[in-house]
Scaffold this active site. Structure first.
Site, PDB file in Angstrom:
ATOM      1  N   HIS A  60      28.859  31.141  38.030  1.00 44.59           N
ATOM      2  CA  HIS A  60      28.236  31.112  39.364  1.00 44.59           C
ATOM      3  C   HIS A  60      27.595  32.481  39.597  1.00 44.59           C
ATOM      4  O   HIS A  60      28.072  33.485  39.080  1.00 44.59           O
ATOM      5  CB  HIS A  60      29.349  30.863  40.383  1.00 44.59           C
TER       6      HIS A  60
ATOM      7  N   ASP B  93      37.627  33.202  37.615  1.00 47.41           N
ATOM      8  CA  ASP B  93      37.065  32.694  38.870  1.00 47.41           C
ATOM      9  C   ASP B  93      37.632  31.287  39.085  1.00 47.41           C
ATOM     10  O   ASP B  93      37.224  30.334  38.423  1.00 47.41           O
ATOM     11  CB  ASP B  93      35.532  32.685  38.750  1.00 47.41           C
TER      12      ASP B  93
ATOM     13  N   LYS C 178      37.426  25.857  49.672  1.00 50.02           N
ATOM     14  CA  LYS C 178      37.307  24.853  48.599  1.00 50.02           C
ATOM     15  C   LYS C 178      38.634  24.129  48.374  1.00 50.02           C
ATOM     16  O   LYS C 178      38.690  23.159  47.620  1.00 50.02           O
ATOM     17  CB  LYS C 178      36.870  25.513  47.288  1.00 50.02           C
TER      18      LYS C 178
ATOM     19  N   GLN D  76      36.612  26.797  41.573  1.00 54.54           N
ATOM     20  CA  GLN D  76      36.510  25.344  41.340  1.00 54.54           C
ATOM     21  C   GLN D  76      37.711  24.765  40.614  1.00 54.54           C
ATOM     22  O   GLN D  76      37.775  23.555  40.406  1.00 54.54           O
ATOM     23  CB  GLN D  76      35.233  25.024  40.537  1.00 54.54           C
TER      24      GLN D  76
ATOM     25  N   CYS E 125      23.743  27.646  42.698  1.00 59.53           N
ATOM     26  CA  CYS E 125      24.082  29.052  42.426  1.00 59.53           C
ATOM     27  C   CYS E 125      24.578  29.250  40.997  1.00 59.53           C
ATOM     28  O   CYS E 125      25.454  30.082  40.747  1.00 59.53           O
ATOM     29  CB  CYS E 125      25.125  29.581  43.412  1.00 59.53           C
TER      30      CYS E 125
HETATM   31  N1  PMP Z   1      32.471  30.780  41.861  1.00 64.20           N
HETATM   32  C1  PMP Z   1      32.361  29.457  41.772  1.00 64.20           C
HETATM   33  C2  PMP Z   1      32.664  28.791  40.469  1.00 64.20           C
HETATM   34  C3  PMP Z   1      32.001  28.718  42.901  1.00 64.20           C
HETATM   35  O1  PMP Z   1      31.880  27.389  42.806  1.00 64.20           O
HETATM   36  C4  PMP Z   1      31.741  29.379  44.120  1.00 64.20           C
HETATM   37  C5  PMP Z   1      31.334  28.615  45.364  1.00 64.20           C
HETATM   38  N2  PMP Z   1      30.268  27.721  45.174  1.00 64.20           N
HETATM   39  C6  PMP Z   1      31.868  30.766  44.148  1.00 64.20           C
HETATM   40  C7  PMP Z   1      32.238  31.431  43.013  1.00 64.20           C
HETATM   41  C8  PMP Z   1      31.612  31.553  45.399  1.00 64.20           C
HETATM   42  O2  PMP Z   1      32.569  31.220  46.360  1.00 64.20           O
HETATM   43  P1  PMP Z   1      32.409  31.693  47.870  1.00 64.20           P
HETATM   44  O3  PMP Z   1      31.008  31.329  48.266  1.00 64.20           O
HETATM   45  O4  PMP Z   1      33.443  30.904  48.607  1.00 64.20           O
HETATM   46  O5  PMP Z   1      32.651  33.152  47.907  1.00 64.20           O
END
Ligand code: PMP
Length: 405
Positions: A124, A201, A227, A204, A365
């Site tokens: 991401h 990370d 999430k 997910q 993203c």
């Molecule tokens: N890493 C991953 C794999 C994600 O899916 C996301 C959220 N789409 C993020 C990081 C960023 O998370 P946040 O926007 O809650 O900070």
């Protein structure tokens, strides 16, 4: 599996029971954010309606209650992640802020010119950009382990790229764009063998699979409450105690200090030295309630139910004429990205929305992962444990009714 009471679970989520564009809502955008069970709504409302105070332990009764609730939230996160010590849990705004903290605090201390930061092509943007900023500031180099045509990390390439120069490997546990589950239990020992630390990370993975940072031997693990059916604006960093203890503060302010003079400030130990200012206390209370809820439903039961739902959905989507799945890893969670050549992703998402079906169309993203498949964007339904087989049927039949090109 038939024992998983999905209808009972659904009753706990008020937002699921609404009509959208004249149809019952079918919410399949869980990788973006999840809905909240009544228990989370009640916990935050009760905090604001009764306990609300800043967290300074001994000042007065409300302050003591707030402090206790806040620290109880920390203990719940410890349990949720399988960490050994609640002092290893730092509250932050979410995954993004947690990665930025590690890049700035750990990174600036331990990464220098010519050192390497190893990522995967599945990351991401939140796990790319903070490392690019660090590399620009320090003269370090970013290496990227590639994926194959199923969207799986090529482990041999990862092994080839990791070396004594690698200071940090930062890898997603589950890809938000493709659903691929990364083999972090293999990656972590490979990194440790060359003296690198690993950040996982978990944005997910935490909603879908049981986590145990101690068993994984992860150095850092990050996730976002929104999430995992908790509030927005709150998340956590797990860091091994000896690493957190040796890291400098990142932001300065109240709460994080032992003593301040104009000449010198003494910081409190971790985690407080990383929690400057008034934290999102209600958010922590809500996150704690979300974790309680997940433990009540049972995370292994959730994982098993979702796995069969994902397999069912994968097969059902394959019946849609022209549909090309993007990301077909053997080990996947939740995400069912696809394109239908000849129809724009936006048009597909709008067609589904007219029938009350919420999916995301976009770059998610994670542009580098999608560009491997020649796509900047995809349509991405993503499942949670409150979704049903009947909802998947509705998605698939709506796709069968796409206006002819
Ligand atoms: N890493 C991953 C794999 C994600 O899916 C996301 C959220 N789409 C993020 C990081 C960023 O998370 P946040 O926007 O809650 O900070």
């Amino acid at each position: 599996l038939s024992s998983f009471d999905v209808e009972g679970v659904r009753r706990d989520f008020p937002a699921l029971h609404q009509r959208v564009n004249g149809h019952p809502l079918i919410y399949l955008d869980n990788a973006a954010t999840t809905h909240k069970p009544q228990a989370v709504l009640d916990a935050t409302a009760q905090f604001y309606g009764r306990d609300n105070s800043n967290i300074h332990r001994a000042a007065h009764v409300l302050a003591e209650r707030s402090t206790k609730l806040f620290e109880a939230g920390r203990e719940k996160v410890r349990q949720f992640l399988g960490a050994g010590d609640a002092k290893e849990i730092v509250f932050l705004r979410g995954t993004t802020e947690a990665i930025n903290l590690v890049a700035n605090s750990y990174g600036r201390r331990h990464v220098g010119p010519g050192d390497e930061i190893l990522l995967t092509q599945l990351e991401h943007h939140a796990n790319i950009v903070p490392w690019q900023l660090l590399a620009q500031q320090t003269g370090a180099v970013i290496r990227v382990a590639p994926i194959n045509d199923r969207g799986e990390l090529i482990l041999e390439e990862f092994a080839r790229l990791i070396s004594e120069r690698t200071k940090i490997a930062s890898v997603t546990h589950v890809s938000n764009a493709l659903g691929t589950v990364n083999p972090v239990e293999q990656i972590i020992p490979m990194a440790h063998a060359v003296g690198a630390v690993v950040l996982v990370d978990g944005a997910q993975s935490t909603p879908h699979i049981p986590i145990n940072v101690s068993a994984l031997d992860a150095d850092f693990f990050v996730f976002s409450a929104h999430k995992i059916f908790g509030p927005t604006g709150i998340g956590a960093l797990y860091g091994k105690k000896h690493l957190l203890d040796a890291m400098p503060p990142w932001q300065g302010g109240g709460h994080m200090i032992q003593d301040v003079t104009f000449e010198k400030t003494i910081y409190r130990p971790a985690p407080e030295k990383f929690e400057a200012g008034t934290p999102d206390i209600a958010g922590v209370v809500g996150l704690g309630a979300a974790i309680d809820y997940l433990f009540r439903v049972g995370i292994p039961a959730i994982a098993a139910y979702e796995h069969s739902l994902l397999e069912y959905a994968t097969q059902a989507l394959a019946t849609v004429p022209g549909l090309r799945p993007i990301g077909t890893a053997a080990n996947k969670a939740s995400v069912l990205s696809f394109i239908i050549p000849g129809v724009s992703n936006d048009a597909i998402a709008r067609h589904l929305d007219k029938q009350g079906i919420a999916v995301r169309a976009g770059h998610h993203c994670a542009l580098p992962a999608q560009r491997h498949f020649g796509q900047d964007t995809t349509v991405r339904p993503s499942l949670a444990f409150y979704n049903t087989f009947a909802e998947v049927d509705s998605l698939v039949s709506a796709l069968h009714q796409l206006p002819k090109r």
